[in-house]
Write a protein that holds these residues in place. Structure first.
Motif, PDB file in Angstrom:
ATOM      1  N   VAL A 158      39.272  27.559  35.431  1.00 32.21           N
ATOM      2  CA  VAL A 158      38.336  28.216  36.002  1.00 32.21           C
ATOM      3  C   VAL A 158      38.088  28.284  37.493  1.00 32.21           C
ATOM      4  N   ASN A 159      38.547  27.179  38.094  1.00 33.84           N
ATOM      5  CA  ASN A 159      38.856  27.055  39.520  1.00 33.84           C
ATOM      6  C   ASN A 159      39.646  28.099  40.009  1.00 33.84           C
ATOM      7  N   GLN A 160      40.777  28.339  39.576  1.00 33.05           N
ATOM      8  CA  GLN A 160      42.023  29.292  40.112  1.00 33.05           C
ATOM      9  C   GLN A 160      41.361  30.753  39.962  1.00 33.05           C
ATOM     10  N   ILE A 161      40.483  30.892  38.629  1.00 30.40           N
ATOM     11  CA  ILE A 161      39.928  32.324  38.447  1.00 30.40           C
ATOM     12  C   ILE A 161      39.055  32.354  39.376  1.00 30.40           C
ATOM     13  N   ARG A 162      38.054  31.471  39.658  1.00 28.83           N
ATOM     14  CA  ARG A 162      36.977  31.624  40.781  1.00 28.83           C
ATOM     15  C   ARG A 162      37.508  31.797  42.085  1.00 28.83           C
ATOM     16  N   SER A 163      38.586  31.398  42.234  1.00 30.51           N
ATOM     17  CA  SER A 163      39.335  31.547  43.949  1.00 30.51           C
ATOM     18  C   SER A 163      39.914  33.146  43.688  1.00 30.51           C
ATOM     19  N   ILE A 164      40.436  33.552  42.769  1.00 27.28           N
ATOM     20  CA  ILE A 164      40.903  35.012  42.645  1.00 27.28           C
ATOM     21  C   ILE A 164      39.755  35.924  43.012  1.00 27.28           C
ATOM     22  N   LEU A 165      38.615  35.727  42.036  1.00 21.69           N
ATOM     23  CA  LEU A 165      37.228  36.504  42.154  1.00 21.69           C
ATOM     24  C   LEU A 165      36.700  36.500  43.658  1.00 21.69           C
ATOM     25  N   ALA A 166      36.983  35.215  44.370  1.00 17.85           N
ATOM     26  CA  ALA A 166      36.544  35.146  45.657  1.00 17.85           C
ATOM     27  C   ALA A 166      37.441  36.048  46.528  1.00 17.85           C
ATOM     28  N   ARG A 196      38.518  38.696  45.558  1.00 16.19           N
ATOM     29  CA  ARG A 196      38.371  40.113  45.270  1.00 16.19           C
ATOM     30  C   ARG A 196      37.198  40.718  45.718  1.00 16.19           C
ATOM     31  N   GLU A 197      35.971  39.857  45.688  1.00 18.65           N
ATOM     32  CA  GLU A 197      34.602  40.251  46.123  1.00 18.65           C
ATOM     33  C   GLU A 197      34.563  41.012  47.305  1.00 18.65           C
ATOM     34  N   PRO A 198      35.243  40.561  48.430  1.00 22.25           N
ATOM     35  CA  PRO A 198      34.911  41.399  49.797  1.00 22.25           C
ATOM     36  C   PRO A 198      35.802  42.664  49.493  1.00 22.25           C
ATOM     37  N   GLY A 199      36.417  43.260  48.609  1.00 23.21           N
ATOM     38  CA  GLY A 199      37.300  44.296  48.407  1.00 23.21           C
ATOM     39  C   GLY A 199      38.640  44.159  48.464  1.00 23.21           C
ATOM     40  N   SER A 200      39.239  42.742  48.775  1.00 23.21           N
ATOM     41  CA  SER A 200      40.588  42.475  49.076  1.00 23.21           C
ATOM     42  C   SER A 200      41.446  42.557  47.673  1.00 23.21           C
ATOM     43  N   ALA A 201      42.419  42.793  47.573  1.00 22.03           N
ATOM     44  CA  ALA A 201      43.333  42.760  46.735  1.00 22.03           C
ATOM     45  C   ALA A 201      43.932  41.539  46.475  1.00 22.03           C
ATOM     46  N   PRO A 202      43.683  40.597  45.400  1.00 22.16           N
ATOM     47  CA  PRO A 202      44.162  39.405  45.311  1.00 22.16           C
ATOM     48  C   PRO A 202      45.588  39.170  44.773  1.00 22.16           C
ATOM     49  N   CYS A 203      46.345  40.216  45.085  1.00 20.52           N
ATOM     50  CA  CYS A 203      47.827  40.156  44.336  1.00 20.52           C
ATOM     51  C   CYS A 203      48.719  38.989  44.965  1.00 20.52           C
ATOM     52  N   ALA A 204      48.628  38.826  46.260  1.00 20.97           N
ATOM     53  CA  ALA A 204      49.650  37.760  46.818  1.00 20.97           C
ATOM     54  C   ALA A 204      48.723  36.529  46.494  1.00 20.97           C
ATOM     55  N   HIS A 205      47.504  36.229  46.344  1.00 20.13           N
ATOM     56  CA  HIS A 205      46.686  34.969  45.949  1.00 20.13           C
ATOM     57  C   HIS A 205      47.401  34.766  44.452  1.00 20.13           C
ATOM     58  N   LEU A 232      31.555  43.538  31.655  1.00 21.07           N
ATOM     59  CA  LEU A 232      32.653  43.406  30.684  1.00 21.07           C
ATOM     60  C   LEU A 232      33.921  43.457  31.396  1.00 21.07           C
ATOM     61  N   ASP A 233      34.266  44.314  32.234  1.00 21.30           N
ATOM     62  CA  ASP A 233      35.371  44.225  33.122  1.00 21.30           C
ATOM     63  C   ASP A 233      35.596  42.842  33.793  1.00 21.30           C
ATOM     64  N   ARG A 234      34.629  42.045  34.170  1.00 26.25           N
ATOM     65  CA  ARG A 234      34.799  40.792  34.569  1.00 26.25           C
ATOM     66  C   ARG A 234      35.219  39.795  33.638  1.00 26.25           C
ATOM     67  N   LEU A 235      34.678  40.042  32.676  1.00 27.69           N
ATOM     68  CA  LEU A 235      34.850  39.206  31.490  1.00 27.69           C
ATOM     69  C   LEU A 235      36.239  39.274  30.975  1.00 27.69           C
ATOM     70  N   ASP A 236      36.649  40.689  30.889  1.00 30.36           N
ATOM     71  CA  ASP A 236      37.886  40.738  30.314  1.00 30.36           C
ATOM     72  C   ASP A 236      39.158  40.255  31.351  1.00 30.36           C
ATOM     73  N   PHE A 237      38.896  40.233  32.603  1.00 29.45           N
ATOM     74  CA  PHE A 237      39.816  39.429  33.302  1.00 29.45           C
ATOM     75  C   PHE A 237      39.773  38.066  33.249  1.00 29.45           C
ATOM     76  N   ILE A 238      38.581  37.386  33.157  1.00 26.25           N
ATOM     77  CA  ILE A 238      38.504  35.755  32.722  1.00 26.25           C
ATOM     78  C   ILE A 238      39.258  35.803  31.523  1.00 26.25           C
ATOM     79  N   VAL A 239      39.056  36.368  30.477  1.00 21.75           N
ATOM     80  CA  VAL A 239      39.801  36.096  29.311  1.00 21.75           C
ATOM     81  C   VAL A 239      41.385  36.130  29.677  1.00 21.75           C
ATOM     82  N   ARG A 240      41.927  37.275  30.238  1.00 21.98           N
ATOM     83  CA  ARG A 240      43.183  37.399  30.524  1.00 21.98           C
ATOM     84  C   ARG A 240      43.582  36.330  31.336  1.00 21.98           C
TER      85      ARG A 240
END
Length: 129
Positions: free
Chosen positions: A60-68, A70-79, A44-52
């Protein structure tokens, strides 16, 4: 939660939710013995992020890159900042193009609105364009 409940909760259709799963934005949900997908709070949290993200105009590709990122635990803020800067530049460019197009259409409209159809050059499809 099952797919229909999750989809309703986040404001999308089950088909869209399955699409995001197929695109790798959402990990495949475990299935019960009946074959139904079961989603947890993390989904649900991930889907909420996708919706936002989609509401912010991200692809979709940009969202995928942000999630990539975030996956290892890095903050994606700069990205995310870099992606949004690109989005703003594209929007500014499109707005400038649309503004110029609107000015051209408005000028053409004024000419045709003031014109006399009886004075049209019959050898042309339309004298105003």
């Amino acid at each position: 939660m099952r797919i229909g409940e999750v989809a309703k909760t986040v404001g999308m259709t089950p088909k869209t939710l399955r699409f995001y799963e197929e695109q790798g934005l959402l990990p495949p949900a475990p299935r019960g013995t009946n074959g139904y997908r079961h989603y947890d709070a993390d989904s649900l949290d991930r889907l909420d992020f996708i919706v936002r993200g989609r509401a912010a105009g991200l692809s979709v590709n940009q969202i995928r890159s942000i999630l990539a990122v975030r996956e290892p635990g890095s903050a994606p803020c700069a990205h995310v900042r870099d992606i949004l800067a690109g989005q703003l530049a594209e929007l500014d460019s499109r707005i400038a193009e649309l503004t110029a197009l609107r000015a051209g259409v408005a000028a053409s409209y004024q000419v045709v609105a003031a014109g006399d159809p009886a004075a049209c050059d019959q050898s042309r499809i339309c004298s105003y364009l």
